[in-house]
Design an enzyme around this catalytic site. Structure first.
Site, PDB file in Angstrom:
ATOM      1  CE1 TYR A  66     -20.921  32.720  20.088  1.00 27.76           C
ATOM      2  CE2 TYR A  66     -19.322  33.600  21.183  1.00 27.76           C
ATOM      3  CZ  TYR A  66     -19.648  32.951  20.307  1.00 27.76           C
ATOM      4  OH  TYR A  66     -18.570  32.646  19.277  1.00 27.76           O
ATOM      5  CB  ILE A 241     -10.683  32.231  21.676  1.00 24.06           C
ATOM      6  CG1 ILE A 241     -11.344  31.531  20.472  1.00 24.06           C
ATOM      7  CG2 ILE A 241     -10.041  33.506  21.371  1.00 24.06           C
ATOM      8  CD1 ILE A 241     -12.038  32.431  19.869  1.00 24.06           C
ATOM      9  NE  ARG A 249     -11.790  20.432  32.175  1.00 22.69           N
ATOM     10  CZ  ARG A 249     -12.854  19.712  31.910  1.00 22.69           C
ATOM     11  NH1 ARG A 249     -13.915  20.436  31.283  1.00 22.69           N
ATOM     12  NH2 ARG A 249     -12.800  18.557  31.618  1.00 22.69           N
TER      13      ARG A 249
HETATM   14  N1  LIG Z   1     -16.903  32.241  15.095  1.00 23.34           N
HETATM   15  C1  LIG Z   1     -17.508  31.051  15.446  1.00 23.34           C
HETATM   16  O1  LIG Z   1     -18.397  30.691  14.496  1.00 23.34           O
HETATM   17  C2  LIG Z   1     -17.524  30.371  16.678  1.00 23.34           C
HETATM   18  C3  LIG Z   1     -17.826  29.118  16.691  1.00 23.34           C
HETATM   19  C4  LIG Z   1     -17.464  28.350  17.860  1.00 23.34           C
HETATM   20  C5  LIG Z   1     -16.914  28.963  19.014  1.00 23.34           C
HETATM   21  N2  LIG Z   1     -16.410  30.072  18.729  1.00 23.34           N
HETATM   22  C6  LIG Z   1     -15.535  30.792  19.922  1.00 23.34           C
HETATM   23  O2  LIG Z   1     -14.574  30.059  20.297  1.00 23.34           O
HETATM   24  C7  LIG Z   1     -14.597  29.666  21.626  1.00 23.34           C
HETATM   25  C8  LIG Z   1     -13.798  28.327  21.815  1.00 23.34           C
HETATM   26  O3  LIG Z   1     -14.475  27.213  21.137  1.00 23.34           O
HETATM   27  P1  LIG Z   1     -15.737  26.537  21.953  1.00 23.34           P
HETATM   28  O4  LIG Z   1     -16.321  26.938  23.084  1.00 23.34           O
HETATM   29  O5  LIG Z   1     -16.703  25.906  20.848  1.00 23.34           O
HETATM   30  O6  LIG Z   1     -14.872  24.929  22.132  1.00 23.34           O
HETATM   31  P2  LIG Z   1     -13.666  24.934  23.162  1.00 23.34           P
HETATM   32  O7  LIG Z   1     -13.250  26.017  23.546  1.00 23.34           O
HETATM   33  O8  LIG Z   1     -12.596  23.871  22.079  1.00 23.34           O
HETATM   34  O9  LIG Z   1     -14.059  23.613  24.202  1.00 23.34           O
HETATM   35  C9  LIG Z   1     -15.041  23.984  25.179  1.00 23.34           C
HETATM   36  C10 LIG Z   1     -15.435  22.538  25.813  1.00 23.34           C
HETATM   37  O10 LIG Z   1     -13.912  22.005  26.261  1.00 23.34           O
HETATM   38  C11 LIG Z   1     -14.091  21.741  27.537  1.00 23.34           C
HETATM   39  N3  LIG Z   1     -12.836  22.178  28.247  1.00 23.34           N
HETATM   40  C12 LIG Z   1     -12.131  23.513  28.391  1.00 23.34           C
HETATM   41  N4  LIG Z   1     -10.961  23.332  28.811  1.00 23.34           N
HETATM   42  C13 LIG Z   1     -10.580  22.217  29.002  1.00 23.34           C
HETATM   43  C14 LIG Z   1      -9.488  21.202  29.348  1.00 23.34           C
HETATM   44  N5  LIG Z   1      -8.153  21.964  29.925  1.00 23.34           N
HETATM   45  N6  LIG Z   1      -9.646  20.052  29.283  1.00 23.34           N
HETATM   46  C15 LIG Z   1     -10.477  19.274  28.805  1.00 23.34           C
HETATM   47  N7  LIG Z   1     -11.825  19.850  28.454  1.00 23.34           N
HETATM   48  C16 LIG Z   1     -11.895  21.236  28.495  1.00 23.34           C
HETATM   49  C17 LIG Z   1     -15.159  22.833  28.082  1.00 23.34           C
HETATM   50  O11 LIG Z   1     -15.757  22.263  29.301  1.00 23.34           O
HETATM   51  P3  LIG Z   1     -16.035  23.083  30.628  1.00 23.34           P
HETATM   52  O12 LIG Z   1     -16.552  24.478  30.330  1.00 23.34           O
HETATM   53  O13 LIG Z   1     -16.776  22.205  31.674  1.00 23.34           O
HETATM   54  O14 LIG Z   1     -14.534  23.278  31.155  1.00 23.34           O
HETATM   55  C18 LIG Z   1     -16.062  22.870  27.125  1.00 23.34           C
HETATM   56  O15 LIG Z   1     -16.981  21.702  27.095  1.00 23.34           O
HETATM   57  C19 LIG Z   1     -16.082  29.776  21.861  1.00 23.34           C
HETATM   58  O16 LIG Z   1     -16.253  29.924  23.348  1.00 23.34           O
HETATM   59  C20 LIG Z   1     -16.444  31.117  21.063  1.00 23.34           C
HETATM   60  O17 LIG Z   1     -15.891  32.303  21.854  1.00 23.34           O
HETATM   61  C21 LIG Z   1     -16.845  30.940  17.710  1.00 23.34           C
END
Ligand SMILES: NC(=O)c1ccc[n+]([C@@H]2O[C@H](COP(=O)([O-])OP(=O)(O)OC[C@H]3O[C@@H](n4cnc5c(N)ncnc54)[C@H](OP(=O)(O)O)[C@@H]3O)[C@@H](O)[C@H]2O)c1
Length: 275
Positions: A66, A241, A249
């Protein structure tokens, strides 16, 4: 759909002490709600992580990939919290398997910490031999006290079983892509049988938050559909997470302790799988 609902007036309900946790093999408690940091970089990463810590998150998820470990470390320092108050996870890329010690040292330096709470292999190395060698290194680093618990991400059961067979040590955690559309009882049962805690990633971004099932449940509890999805993880004892760069948010995504879902509601959300 309710936009962003913040349930607690005084924050007491969401006090970090009330966040449920999974107990890992070291005896450490991993808060079931953590803050995801993928795609947060530079100033935005520092600001968002600091906001998360101030709001009450006590679990941060980052990765070498990241490119924000230094900002996460800076936010930790700026928060004034002591190191042992926050559960910190980072990950190693499989391409770095051959130089695990130097990657671990670089993560520790960037995060400005003497130990990690959890170190994950970000996804399985292509060759099983490489996967086993990396796992043996991780066990050694854990035994040196540099990491409390070790785990994997994006691993299939066969890959987990291969590590356990080779070393007698099962990963503490498997961080996997999880959301209502991916619900699968056999996946949860298989992890439970192996004693592996499930941590779900990308809970929101691949979920249609306007789905009528989610909207109906959200309305009944006067919360947002995003909060319903996150609470659904907790009902299944799955660590979640969510990432956000927006303070409202960030707060709402932690505000999950003032309501709970009925068995029927959980079953209806489970039923969204495959739709
Ligand atoms: N191990 C792996 O391979 C892997 C892969 C992917 C992710 N991850 C980890 O998992 C974490 C979470 O997954 P992710 O970042 O892919 O996706 P996520 O947390 O499901 O979604 C993030 C998206 O949702 C929006 N969002 C956040 N809160 C919201 C709400 N209350 N209502 C509507 N939209 C909302 C955010 O926009 P805004 O920022 O504009 O609020 C962003 O665009 C990552 O950050 C990372 O730490 C791990």
């Amino acid at each position: 759909m309710c936009p962003i609902a913040v349930l607690s007036d005084n924050g007491a309900m969401n006090s970090p002490d009330n966040i449920p946790a999974a107990t890992l093999p070291s005896g450490a408690r991993m808060p079931l709600i953590g803050f995801g940091t993928w795609k947060l970089r530079g100033h935005e990463a520092r600001t968002a992580v600091l906001a998360a810590l101030k709001t009450g998150y006590r679990h941060l998820d980052t990765a070498t990939m990241y490119g924000n470990e230094a900002e996460v470390g800076q936010a930790l320092r700026d928060s004034g919290l002591s190191r042992d108050q926050v559960f910190v996870t980072t990950k190693i890329r499989p391409a770095d398997a051959g130089r695990a010690r130097s990657v671990l040292n670089a993560s520790l330096r960037a995060l400005d910490t003497e130990y990690l709470d959890l170190w994950l292999v970000h996804w399985p190395p292509w060759r099983a031999g490489q996967s086993r060698r990396l796992w043996k290194d991780m066990i050694a680093f854990r035994d040196e006290g540099l990491i409390r618990d070790i785990g994997v991400s994006n691993y299939k059961f066969a890959e987990i079983d291969d590590l356990a067979k080779a070393t007698g040590q099962t990963p503490a955690v498997n961080q996997i892509h999880w959301n209502p559309a991916r619900y699968d009882a056999a996946t949860l049962a298989g992890h439970a049988d192996r004693g592996v805690a499930v941590e779900g990633y990308s809970p929101l971004k691949d979920t249609p938050l306007g789905d009528p099932v989610l909207s109906g449940i959200a309305e009944a509890h006067d919360v947002s559909t995003a909060q319903v999805v996150l609470r659904w993880h907790l009902e299944h004892d799955i660590t979640v997470i969510p990432k956000s760069s927006q303070p409202e948010r960030i707060a709402a995504n932690l505000d999950l302790l003032g309501f709970s879902l009925t068995k029927d509601e959980v079953a209806r959300i489970d039923g969204l799988a495959g739709h």
